[in-house]
Scaffold this motif. Structure first.
Motif, PDB file in Angstrom:
ATOM      1  N   ASN A 176       0.824  -1.213   0.000  1.00 13.36           N
ATOM      2  CA  ASN A 176       0.000   0.000   0.000  1.00 13.36           C
ATOM      3  C   ASN A 176       0.854   1.258   0.000  1.00 13.36           C
ATOM      4  OD1 ASN A 176      -2.443  -1.333  -0.093  1.00 13.36           O
ATOM      5  ND2 ASN A 176      -2.686  -1.386   2.128  1.00 13.36           N
ATOM      6  N   ALA A 180       0.786   4.010  -2.924  1.00 10.67           N
ATOM      7  CA  ALA A 180       0.521   5.420  -2.617  1.00 10.67           C
ATOM      8  C   ALA A 180       1.636   6.308  -3.160  1.00 10.67           C
ATOM      9  CB  ALA A 180       0.379   5.603  -1.110  1.00 10.67           C
ATOM     10  N   ASP A 183       1.146   6.534  -6.926  1.00 11.93           N
ATOM     11  CA  ASP A 183      -0.002   7.400  -7.247  1.00 11.93           C
ATOM     12  C   ASP A 183       0.379   8.870  -7.109  1.00 11.93           C
ATOM     13  OD1 ASP A 183      -1.532   5.199  -7.771  1.00 11.93           O
ATOM     14  OD2 ASP A 183      -2.615   5.232  -5.852  1.00 11.93           O
TER      15      ASP A 183
END
Length: 199
Positions: A176, A180, A183
């Motif tokens: 994750n 992140a 992104d």
């Protein structure tokens, strides 16, 4: 310092692999000799037991370095940064105290058993206890380093939670965090392209 710690842990992993290989050879060889030739390796059981204990403690050293021990992060993960830092400091102080107790106890047992001979090998039984000293010294060094990094502000918010409730959760958290980061990079590139396209 981090590079030295990495080399040390890599050396321990190599030593554990060697110990495991010796254990497998001794136990398997003992079984083959016992059932096939009505013979055996006399020291096999004793040496294998010692190697297993040493492997366990050396593996625990690597786990301390890599923050691989499982714990409960349900509360700590929800705290603000100062709360996470406070919990980390308190937890590290408690672990340092426990490591100190293990160090002193293992050292005393090593001295007590220095002249005691093992039944089959004749080696000093202190070999069995000195691994506690090795673990405690290594753990204290790693814990002090992590504590110093926390107090000096070198740890990010995500690094302040050094335990996970399961190994899978640790992997999920790492994935994750990576997603992140990607992104955020893509959003920054898109924003830069949008601004660059304006007249």
């Amino acid at each position: 310092m981090t590079r030295i710690f990495s080399w040390y842990c890599r050396g321990l992993e190599g030593l554990m692999a060697l110990m495991l290989a010796i254990m497998v050879i001794m136990v398997f060889g003992n079984v083959v000799l016992r059932y096939g030739f009505n013979s055996g390796i006399t020291v096999s059981e004793e040496v294998s037991r010692w190697l297993f204990v040493w492997m366990t403690f050396l593996g625990a050293i690597v786990a301390v370095r890599e923050h691989g021990h499982l714990g409960t992060d349900m509360l700590v993960a929800r705290l603000p940064t100062w709360g996470k830092k406070l919990c980390l400091v308190v937890a590290h102080l408690l672990m340092l105290y426990a490591s100190y107790l293990l160090l002193t106890g293992s050292w005393q047992q090593t001295l007590i058993n220095w002249d005691v001979s093992a039944p089959t090998t004749g080696a000093s039984v202190a070999i069995f206890y000195v691994v506690g000293v090795v673990f405690a010294v290594s753990a204290i060094v790693f814990l002090l380093h992590d504590l110093w990094r926390a107090l000096s502000g070198q740890l990010g918010d995500a690094e302040l939670v050094m335990v996970h409730e399961s190994e899978e959760q640790g992997d999920i958290d790492r994935i994750n965090a990576e997603l992140a980061r990607r992104d955020a990079e893509e959003a920054a590139r898109a924003e830069q392209a949008r601004r660059g396209g304006k007249p």
